[in-house]
Write a protein that holds these residues in place. Structure first.
Motif, short mmCIF file in Angstrom:
data_model
loop_
_atom_site.label_atom_id
_atom_site.label_comp_id
_atom_site.label_asym_id
_atom_site.label_seq_id
_atom_site.Cartn_x
_atom_site.Cartn_y
_atom_site.Cartn_z
N VAL A 1 6.35 13.83 -64.49
CA VAL A 1 6.65 14.75 -65.22
C VAL A 1 5.77 15.03 -66.79
O VAL A 1 5.26 16.34 -66.57
CB VAL A 1 8.69 15.01 -65.80
N LEU A 2 5.66 13.46 -67.05
CA LEU A 2 5.16 13.91 -68.48
C LEU A 2 4.18 12.55 -68.34
O LEU A 2 4.61 11.17 -68.85
CB LEU A 2 5.78 13.69 -69.75
N ASP A 3 3.20 12.45 -68.43
CA ASP A 3 1.76 11.45 -68.00
C ASP A 3 2.12 10.57 -69.66
O ASP A 3 1.33 11.38 -69.73
CB ASP A 3 0.56 11.73 -67.38
N ARG A 4 2.36 9.59 -68.99
CA ARG A 4 1.81 9.02 -70.94
C ARG A 4 0.83 8.45 -71.25
O ARG A 4 -0.18 7.76 -72.22
CB ARG A 4 3.05 7.29 -70.85
N THR A 5 -0.39 8.74 -70.53
CA THR A 5 -1.14 9.02 -70.56
C THR A 5 -2.04 9.93 -71.10
O THR A 5 -3.50 10.39 -71.68
CB THR A 5 -2.50 7.52 -69.83
N SER A 6 -1.95 11.33 -70.98
CA SER A 6 -2.34 12.82 -71.37
C SER A 6 -2.49 12.55 -73.10
O SER A 6 -1.98 12.19 -73.39
CB SER A 6 -1.05 13.72 -70.38
N GLU A 7 -3.40 13.77 -72.93
CA GLU A 7 -3.42 14.48 -73.77
C GLU A 7 -2.16 14.71 -74.59
O GLU A 7 -1.95 15.31 -75.84
CB GLU A 7 -4.90 15.24 -74.04
N ALA A 8 -1.56 15.98 -73.83
CA ALA A 8 -0.27 16.45 -74.41
C ALA A 8 1.21 15.52 -74.50
O ALA A 8 1.45 15.60 -76.18
CB ALA A 8 -0.19 17.25 -72.86
N SER B 1 -0.20 12.05 -76.09
CA SER B 1 -0.09 11.61 -77.30
C SER B 1 -0.47 12.86 -78.01
O SER B 1 0.10 12.78 -79.17
CB SER B 1 -1.84 11.42 -76.86
N TRP B 2 -0.49 14.20 -78.26
CA TRP B 2 -0.24 14.92 -79.13
C TRP B 2 1.19 15.08 -79.62
O TRP B 2 1.73 15.68 -80.26
CB TRP B 2 -0.80 16.51 -78.29
N ILE B 3 2.34 15.80 -78.92
CA ILE B 3 3.20 15.68 -79.12
C ILE B 3 3.69 14.54 -79.30
O ILE B 3 4.64 14.77 -80.21
CB ILE B 3 4.50 15.98 -77.78
N SER B 4 4.19 13.17 -79.58
CA SER B 4 4.46 12.09 -79.86
C SER B 4 3.41 12.04 -81.62
O SER B 4 3.91 11.20 -82.12
CB SER B 4 3.71 10.49 -78.73
N ASN B 5 2.16 11.78 -81.48
CA ASN B 5 1.81 11.41 -83.01
C ASN B 5 2.11 12.51 -83.90
O ASN B 5 2.63 12.47 -84.81
CB ASN B 5 0.15 11.86 -82.52
N LEU B 6 2.22 14.03 -83.39
CA LEU B 6 3.00 15.01 -83.65
C LEU B 6 4.36 14.62 -84.73
O LEU B 6 5.18 14.56 -85.81
CB LEU B 6 3.32 16.69 -83.70
N ALA B 7 5.36 13.81 -83.40
CA ALA B 7 6.64 13.41 -83.71
C ALA B 7 6.20 11.58 -84.82
O ALA B 7 7.57 12.06 -85.82
CB ALA B 7 7.13 12.89 -82.66
N THR B 8 5.69 11.15 -84.98
CA THR B 8 5.47 10.44 -85.46
C THR B 8 4.78 10.84 -87.24
O THR B 8 5.96 10.27 -87.94
CB THR B 8 4.25 9.56 -84.91
#
Length: 290
Positions: free
Chosen positions: A147-154, A156-163
């Protein structure tokens, strides 16, 4: 169609109370609701109008859920509902929709969720729980790599935003929440299906709306930090550039709500958070919280 009974309210006892469990009636009702939605966009938009549209879609979803329908039609109704509830700032409805849609309905229909729906769901949890990210991580753990590839740009974006939100790195939040930082995840080629094209545009607008809402929450938090750390603020170009980034305000590099630093500062003066310094043009005294 205007007065068709709701499945949840009639419990099958009202005449025609089970009508929306029928697939053909559902499809006819979707056309009816679509006409209402097109009329809504064409007219002056009001909160009552938004609520009426959401009610119509909720009634249709109840029929779909009661009939255990899981196909492309059901997905389209839920996705459109998700986008509208996000655009109209109805988090209760968004939560209700997501509880059935992602990943359950997609899995039942054997349809891959579009990245827009996945990002809407994660942004919703970041906003609803802010500043806590407990429900965000709980929801993230339910999304498989399919559903959400952990290697994808998307991701990376949402993870960095949350961090960045969690660590109060507001300058990085500002950079990550610019439209050009994420809009390419949402872009897809044009389809011959007008309904699909409309849904794509709606999903993009929904993601933008949620990001702006998250920027607003982060801005309020950033101001609490700045207000406690500084006694005075200046209007120098360097300070204004820095403050605009810290407070996630509109700049030439962003396409957000359009709120400028000056407009925001004027608002804080009206709220009693700032006051012009006497005899010193371009400087403000920060009024501390008592």
């Amino acid at each position: 169609m205007e007065h068709i009974a709701s499945v949840s309210r009639s419990s099958g006892l009202e005449q025609g109370g089970d009508a929306l469990k029928d697939s053909k009636v559902q499809e006819q009702y979707r056309v009816f609701v679509g006409e209402k939605l097109h009329k809504f966009w064409a007219e002056k938009q009001t909160k009552d109008g938004q609520e009426n549209i959401l009610i119509l879609f909720r009634k249709l979803r109840e029929g779909i859920f009661a009939s255990k329908r899981s196909d492309a039609f059901a997905i389209e109704v839920y996705e459109t509902s998700l986008c509208l509830s996000s655009l109209f700032d109805s988090p209760i409805q968004t939560s209700s929709i997501l509880s059935h849609l992602l990943p359950e309905l997609y899995t039942s229909a054997s349809i891959q969720p579009p990245i827009s729906s996945v990002l809407i769901s994660l942004l919703h949890h970041l906003i609803a729980g802010y500043p806590s990210q407990k429900t965000y991580f709980e929801h993230l753990s339910c999304l498989s790599p399919n559903v959400l590839d952990r290697t994808s740009e998307a991701y990376s974006w949402i993870s960095n935003l949350a961090t960045s939100l969690r660590t109060l790195n507001h300058i990085k939040v500002e950079a990550l929440s610019r439209h050009d930082a994420y809009r390419h995840f949402l872009s897809v080629s044009k389809s011959s299906d007008d309904t699909n094209d409309e849904l794509v545009r709606l999903s993009q607008d929904a993601v933008h709306a949620l990001v702006e809402r998250l920027r607003s929450k982060a801005r309020d938090k950033a101001w609490v930090v700045l207000r406690s750390a500084y006694r005075e603020l200046s209007a120098s170009e360097e300070t204004q550039t820095w403050m605009a980034k810290c407070l996630l305000l509109s700049t030439e590099q962003t396409s957000g709500s359009g709120l400028s630093l000056q407009e925001w500062m004027d608002g804080r003066c009206r709220d009693g958070h700032l006051r012009p310094k006497e005899g010193a043009a371009g400087r403000w005294i920060v009024c501390k919280v008592r």
